[in-house]
Design a protein around this motif. Structure first.
Motif, PDB file in Angstrom:
ATOM      1  N   TYR A  71       0.677  -1.065   0.012  1.00 48.77           N
ATOM      2  CA  TYR A  71      -0.069   0.125   0.170  1.00 48.77           C
ATOM      3  C   TYR A  71       0.785   1.227   0.123  1.00 48.77           C
ATOM      4  CZ  TYR A  71      -3.621  -3.433   1.006  1.00 48.77           C
ATOM      5  OH  TYR A  71      -4.275  -4.578   1.176  1.00 48.77           O
ATOM      6  N   THR A  72       0.421   2.200  -0.800  1.00 51.52           N
ATOM      7  CA  THR A  72       1.211   3.410  -0.949  1.00 51.52           C
ATOM      8  C   THR A  72       0.878   4.375   0.137  1.00 51.52           C
ATOM      9  OG1 THR A  72      -0.241   4.030  -2.381  1.00 51.52           O
ATOM     10  CG2 THR A  72       1.508   3.183  -3.233  1.00 51.52           C
ATOM     11  N   LYS A  73       1.738   5.188   0.806  1.00 53.27           N
ATOM     12  CA  LYS A  73       1.177   6.321   1.627  1.00 53.27           C
ATOM     13  C   LYS A  73       1.839   7.653   1.413  1.00 53.27           C
ATOM     14  CE  LYS A  73       1.327   7.454   6.758  1.00 53.27           C
ATOM     15  NZ  LYS A  73       1.860   8.913   6.263  1.00 53.27           N
ATOM     16  N   PRO A  74       1.015   8.677   0.958  1.00 57.12           N
ATOM     17  CA  PRO A  74       1.591   9.735   0.548  1.00 57.12           C
ATOM     18  C   PRO A  74       2.026  10.595   1.861  1.00 57.12           C
ATOM     19  CG  PRO A  74      -0.586   9.660  -0.588  1.00 57.12           C
ATOM     20  CD  PRO A  74      -0.442   8.598   0.445  1.00 57.12           C
ATOM     21  N   LYS A  75       2.767  11.575   1.767  1.00 59.43           N
ATOM     22  CA  LYS A  75       3.220  12.367   3.141  1.00 59.43           C
ATOM     23  C   LYS A  75       2.135  12.987   3.657  1.00 59.43           C
ATOM     24  CE  LYS A  75       6.900  15.004   4.842  1.00 59.43           C
ATOM     25  NZ  LYS A  75       8.226  16.068   4.448  1.00 59.43           N
ATOM     26  N   GLY A  76       1.803  12.602   4.997  1.00 60.26           N
ATOM     27  CA  GLY A  76       0.724  13.697   5.690  1.00 60.26           C
ATOM     28  C   GLY A  76      -0.514  13.025   5.567  1.00 60.26           C
ATOM     29  N   SER A  77      -0.645  11.971   4.988  1.00 57.69           N
ATOM     30  CA  SER A  77      -2.143  11.354   4.821  1.00 57.69           C
ATOM     31  C   SER A  77      -2.120   9.761   4.926  1.00 57.69           C
ATOM     32  CB  SER A  77      -2.768  11.944   3.379  1.00 57.69           C
ATOM     33  OG  SER A  77      -1.572  11.377   2.334  1.00 57.69           O
ATOM     34  N   ASP A  78      -3.359   9.385   5.269  1.00 55.26           N
ATOM     35  CA  ASP A  78      -3.589   8.114   5.358  1.00 55.26           C
ATOM     36  C   ASP A  78      -3.043   7.157   4.118  1.00 55.26           C
ATOM     37  OD1 ASP A  78      -4.318   8.474   7.975  1.00 55.26           O
ATOM     38  OD2 ASP A  78      -6.622   8.552   7.441  1.00 55.26           O
ATOM     39  N   PRO A  79      -2.664   5.871   4.256  1.00 60.33           N
ATOM     40  CA  PRO A  79      -2.362   5.079   3.286  1.00 60.33           C
ATOM     41  C   PRO A  79      -3.683   4.776   2.310  1.00 60.33           C
ATOM     42  CG  PRO A  79      -1.773   4.137   5.374  1.00 60.33           C
ATOM     43  CD  PRO A  79      -2.501   5.150   5.722  1.00 60.33           C
ATOM     44  N   ASP A  80      -3.423   4.300   1.083  1.00 63.51           N
ATOM     45  CA  ASP A  80      -4.548   4.298   0.127  1.00 63.51           C
ATOM     46  C   ASP A  80      -4.969   2.649   0.259  1.00 63.51           C
ATOM     47  OD1 ASP A  80      -6.201   3.723  -2.073  1.00 63.51           O
ATOM     48  OD2 ASP A  80      -4.977   4.415  -3.646  1.00 63.51           O
ATOM     49  N   TRP A  81      -5.916   2.132   0.869  1.00 64.49           N
ATOM     50  CA  TRP A  81      -6.186   1.031   1.164  1.00 64.49           C
ATOM     51  C   TRP A  81      -6.923   0.132   0.128  1.00 64.49           C
ATOM     52  CZ3 TRP A  81      -3.237  -0.709   5.071  1.00 64.49           C
ATOM     53  CH2 TRP A  81      -2.716   0.220   6.031  1.00 64.49           C
ATOM     54  N   ASN A  82      -7.353   1.057  -0.736  1.00 59.88           N
ATOM     55  CA  ASN A  82      -8.447   0.421  -1.860  1.00 59.88           C
ATOM     56  C   ASN A  82      -7.435  -0.024  -3.092  1.00 59.88           C
ATOM     57  OD1 ASN A  82     -10.727   1.205  -0.593  1.00 59.88           O
ATOM     58  ND2 ASN A  82     -10.256   3.234  -1.208  1.00 59.88           N
ATOM     59  N   ASP A  83      -6.384   0.786  -3.345  1.00 55.98           N
ATOM     60  CA  ASP A  83      -5.591   0.212  -4.816  1.00 55.98           C
ATOM     61  C   ASP A  83      -4.197   0.113  -4.355  1.00 55.98           C
ATOM     62  OD1 ASP A  83      -5.312   0.112  -7.375  1.00 55.98           O
ATOM     63  OD2 ASP A  83      -5.146   2.121  -7.744  1.00 55.98           O
ATOM     64  N   PRO A  84      -4.010  -1.219  -3.921  1.00 55.95           N
ATOM     65  CA  PRO A  84      -2.368  -1.933  -3.487  1.00 55.95           C
ATOM     66  C   PRO A  84      -1.745  -1.934  -4.727  1.00 55.95           C
ATOM     67  CG  PRO A  84      -3.918  -3.539  -3.384  1.00 55.95           C
ATOM     68  CD  PRO A  84      -4.783  -2.362  -3.744  1.00 55.95           C
ATOM     69  N   VAL A  85      -0.267  -1.840  -4.535  1.00 61.61           N
ATOM     70  CA  VAL A  85       0.627  -2.312  -5.864  1.00 61.61           C
ATOM     71  C   VAL A  85       0.967  -3.594  -5.588  1.00 61.61           C
ATOM     72  CG1 VAL A  85       2.864  -1.492  -6.652  1.00 61.61           C
ATOM     73  CG2 VAL A  85       1.538   0.134  -5.986  1.00 61.61           C
ATOM     74  N   ILE A  86       0.766  -4.350  -6.512  1.00 61.98           N
ATOM     75  CA  ILE A  86       0.824  -5.745  -6.735  1.00 61.98           C
ATOM     76  C   ILE A  86       2.184  -6.042  -7.199  1.00 61.98           C
ATOM     77  CG2 ILE A  86      -0.205  -8.102  -7.485  1.00 61.98           C
ATOM     78  CD1 ILE A  86      -1.995  -6.501  -5.693  1.00 61.98           C
ATOM     79  N   LEU A  87       2.822  -7.004  -6.612  1.00 62.49           N
ATOM     80  CA  LEU A  87       4.098  -7.290  -6.886  1.00 62.49           C
ATOM     81  C   LEU A  87       4.475  -9.002  -6.683  1.00 62.49           C
ATOM     82  CD1 LEU A  87       6.443  -4.632  -5.010  1.00 62.49           C
ATOM     83  CD2 LEU A  87       5.893  -4.771  -7.384  1.00 62.49           C
ATOM     84  N   PRO A  88       5.257  -9.355  -7.802  1.00 62.88           N
ATOM     85  CA  PRO A  88       5.397 -10.998  -7.757  1.00 62.88           C
ATOM     86  C   PRO A  88       6.530 -11.156  -6.472  1.00 62.88           C
ATOM     87  CG  PRO A  88       6.049 -10.149  -9.771  1.00 62.88           C
ATOM     88  CD  PRO A  88       5.678  -8.903  -8.903  1.00 62.88           C
ATOM     89  N   ARG A  89       6.263 -12.292  -5.695  1.00 61.47           N
ATOM     90  CA  ARG A  89       7.090 -12.375  -4.473  1.00 61.47           C
ATOM     91  C   ARG A  89       8.599 -12.388  -4.844  1.00 61.47           C
ATOM     92  NH1 ARG A  89       5.569 -13.671   0.597  1.00 61.47           N
ATOM     93  NH2 ARG A  89       3.482 -14.092   0.023  1.00 61.47           N
ATOM     94  N   GLN A  90       8.925 -12.851  -6.264  1.00 61.68           N
ATOM     95  CA  GLN A  90      10.547 -12.955  -6.467  1.00 61.68           C
ATOM     96  C   GLN A  90      10.961 -11.340  -6.764  1.00 61.68           C
ATOM     97  OE1 GLN A  90       8.192 -14.778  -8.481  1.00 61.68           O
ATOM     98  NE2 GLN A  90       8.351 -16.678  -7.213  1.00 61.68           N
ATOM     99  N   LYS A  91      10.101 -10.719  -7.127  1.00 65.59           N
ATOM    100  CA  LYS A  91      10.526  -9.273  -7.317  1.00 65.59           C
ATOM    101  C   LYS A  91       9.663  -8.378  -6.341  1.00 65.59           C
ATOM    102  CE  LYS A  91      11.673 -10.398 -12.291  1.00 65.59           C
ATOM    103  NZ  LYS A  91      10.962 -10.268 -13.549  1.00 65.59           N
ATOM    104  N   ARG A  92       9.941  -8.154  -5.162  1.00 66.27           N
ATOM    105  CA  ARG A  92       9.249  -7.330  -4.153  1.00 66.27           C
ATOM    106  C   ARG A  92      10.184  -6.472  -3.330  1.00 66.27           C
ATOM    107  NH1 ARG A  92       9.835 -10.638   0.857  1.00 66.27           N
ATOM    108  NH2 ARG A  92      10.718 -12.479   0.269  1.00 66.27           N
ATOM    109  N   SER A  93      11.441  -5.915  -4.126  1.00 65.92           N
ATOM    110  CA  SER A  93      12.125  -5.083  -3.374  1.00 65.92           C
ATOM    111  C   SER A  93      11.647  -3.370  -3.661  1.00 65.92           C
ATOM    112  CB  SER A  93      13.577  -4.999  -4.033  1.00 65.92           C
ATOM    113  OG  SER A  93      13.582  -4.576  -5.559  1.00 65.92           O
ATOM    114  N   VAL A  94      12.275  -2.867  -2.749  1.00 61.81           N
ATOM    115  CA  VAL A  94      11.733  -1.076  -2.758  1.00 61.81           C
ATOM    116  C   VAL A  94      11.773  -0.724  -4.329  1.00 61.81           C
ATOM    117  CG1 VAL A  94      11.914   1.027  -2.129  1.00 61.81           C
ATOM    118  CG2 VAL A  94      11.780  -1.000  -0.390  1.00 61.81           C
ATOM    119  N   GLU A  95      12.942  -1.072  -4.724  1.00 60.99           N
ATOM    120  CA  GLU A  95      13.386  -0.746  -6.292  1.00 60.99           C
ATOM    121  C   GLU A  95      12.195  -1.127  -7.562  1.00 60.99           C
ATOM    122  OE1 GLU A  95      16.993  -0.672  -9.368  1.00 60.99           O
ATOM    123  OE2 GLU A  95      17.234  -1.721  -7.611  1.00 60.99           O
ATOM    124  N   HIS A  96      11.902  -2.507  -7.224  1.00 58.50           N
ATOM    125  CA  HIS A  96      10.738  -2.976  -7.979  1.00 58.50           C
ATOM    126  C   HIS A  96       9.411  -2.419  -7.727  1.00 58.50           C
ATOM    127  CE1 HIS A  96      13.319  -6.814  -7.894  1.00 58.50           C
ATOM    128  NE2 HIS A  96      13.224  -6.541  -9.173  1.00 58.50           N
TER     129      HIS A  96
END
Length: 331
Positions: free
Chosen positions: A258-283
């Protein structure tokens, strides 16, 4: 011969395939494969609301029909592929087109008629294996590196009980591999060794879906329960479709961030989906925008992968399912 089956030679400027060139959309691609008239189209219709022609005769579906399911915040693309027949890997009944589309899927859902025995499962397994697909297997831990000269160099980290050095040399001679380094970190079989040399194998998780279970007795259902990777459903009566969807999600092996913009709550409705093999912060950054990593300073992470809340991490930090991430950019 095996290589020609998997990668057929390009002959002329062949005509355009009808309906098979479906663009990959969503976070994962799931292919419904099976013999004709086992209920693949009924499953697609009930699960995605996409219309795929359904009838009681065989070969109703003649092209690839896509549908979309939304589950756990992810978009899953479901493909209803035409029925596979015996000899599909040799090109019978558009088999090559069907199986080459199946090779691009993240998960294969093999739909089997619960009334017809498990020989169907073995036949389809055989067709897909012959086309270079390996279902529910992991790539063998063999490192293979070609070199210009120096002959064959074989290093074994574990004892090889199913493979002798003579067999390895014979296989290499067959494939005209004269100089190469091999490191074996598993007790490999001849077939696994050939798969590594061929290098065009696809390892895909597969779920065996027994459809039409409403026609079975309890004793028959208990027998089917002994099959690995299996899920019983009834497409017509909509039995256990939620269970199938959960199993598909589990086999996709993805994490939700889940993404969290500075100073506001996380966006619980639209997660970023990553494969487990490629789940670093860079990915994660590349998934949002390819230029984001250029201005990346550090990230703040809340969740299972963080040692304290929040933890300040670099781009190589591995994220876990349902983590919350805030990206801090360079000024």
């Amino acid at each position: 011969l095996k290589r020609q089956l998997v990668d057929p030679p390009g002959g002329g400027g062949g005509g355009k395939g009808d309906g098979f060139d479906v663009n990959k959309t969503g976070d994962a691609r799931i292919g419904l494969v099976g013999f004709p008239s086992v209920g693949k189209s009924t499953l697609l219709n009930t699960m995605t609301g996409t219309f795929s022609e359904v009838a009681a005769y065989e070969f109703t579906t003649l092209t690839c029909i896509p549908g979309i399911i939304r589950h756990q915040g992810a978009k899953l693309q479901l493909l209803d592929l035409p029925g596979i027949i015996e000899g599909a890997k040799d090109g019978k009944g558009r088999g090559r087109q069907v199986i080459s589309t199946a090779r691009t899927c993240n998960v294969i859902v093999m739909v089997l008629d619960a009334l017809k025995p498990l020989t169907h499962k073995q036949l389809i397994d055989h067709e897909l294996e012959g086309f270079g697909m390996r279902l529910n297997k992991t790539p063998p831990k063999i490192t293979y590196r070609k070199k210009e000269k120096g002959g064959l160099n074989i290093v074994t980290a574990v004892p090889l009980t199913k493979l002798s050095h003579e067999t390895i040399k014979a296989v290499c001679a067959e494939y005209r591999v004269i100089s190469a380094d091999f490191v074996f970190r598993c007790d490999a079989t001849v077939d696994e060794f050939i798969d590594v040399i061929e290098g065009n194998r696809v390892y895909v998780p597969c779920i065996y879906v027994m459809n039409k279970i409403d026609h079975l007795s309890l004793e028959e259902l208990e027998l089917l329960d002994k099959v690995d990777h299996y899920c019983p459903v009834s497409g017509n009566l909509k039995w256990n479709l939620e269970g199938l969807l959960e199993k598909i999600w589990e086999y996709c092996d993805m994490v939700r961030i889940y993404t969290k913009p500075k100073g506001s709550d996380p966006d619980w409705n639209d997660p970023v989906i990553l494969p487990r093999q490629k789940r670093s912060v860079e990915h994660f950054c590349n998934r949002i925008h390819k230029n984001m990593i250029k201005n990346f300073k550090h990230a703040l992470v809340w969740g299972l992968s963080a040692k304290h809340k929040p933890q300040r991490v670099g781009k190589d930090h591995l994220l876990d399912d349902e983590d919350v991430v805030q990206i801090v950019k360079k000024v």
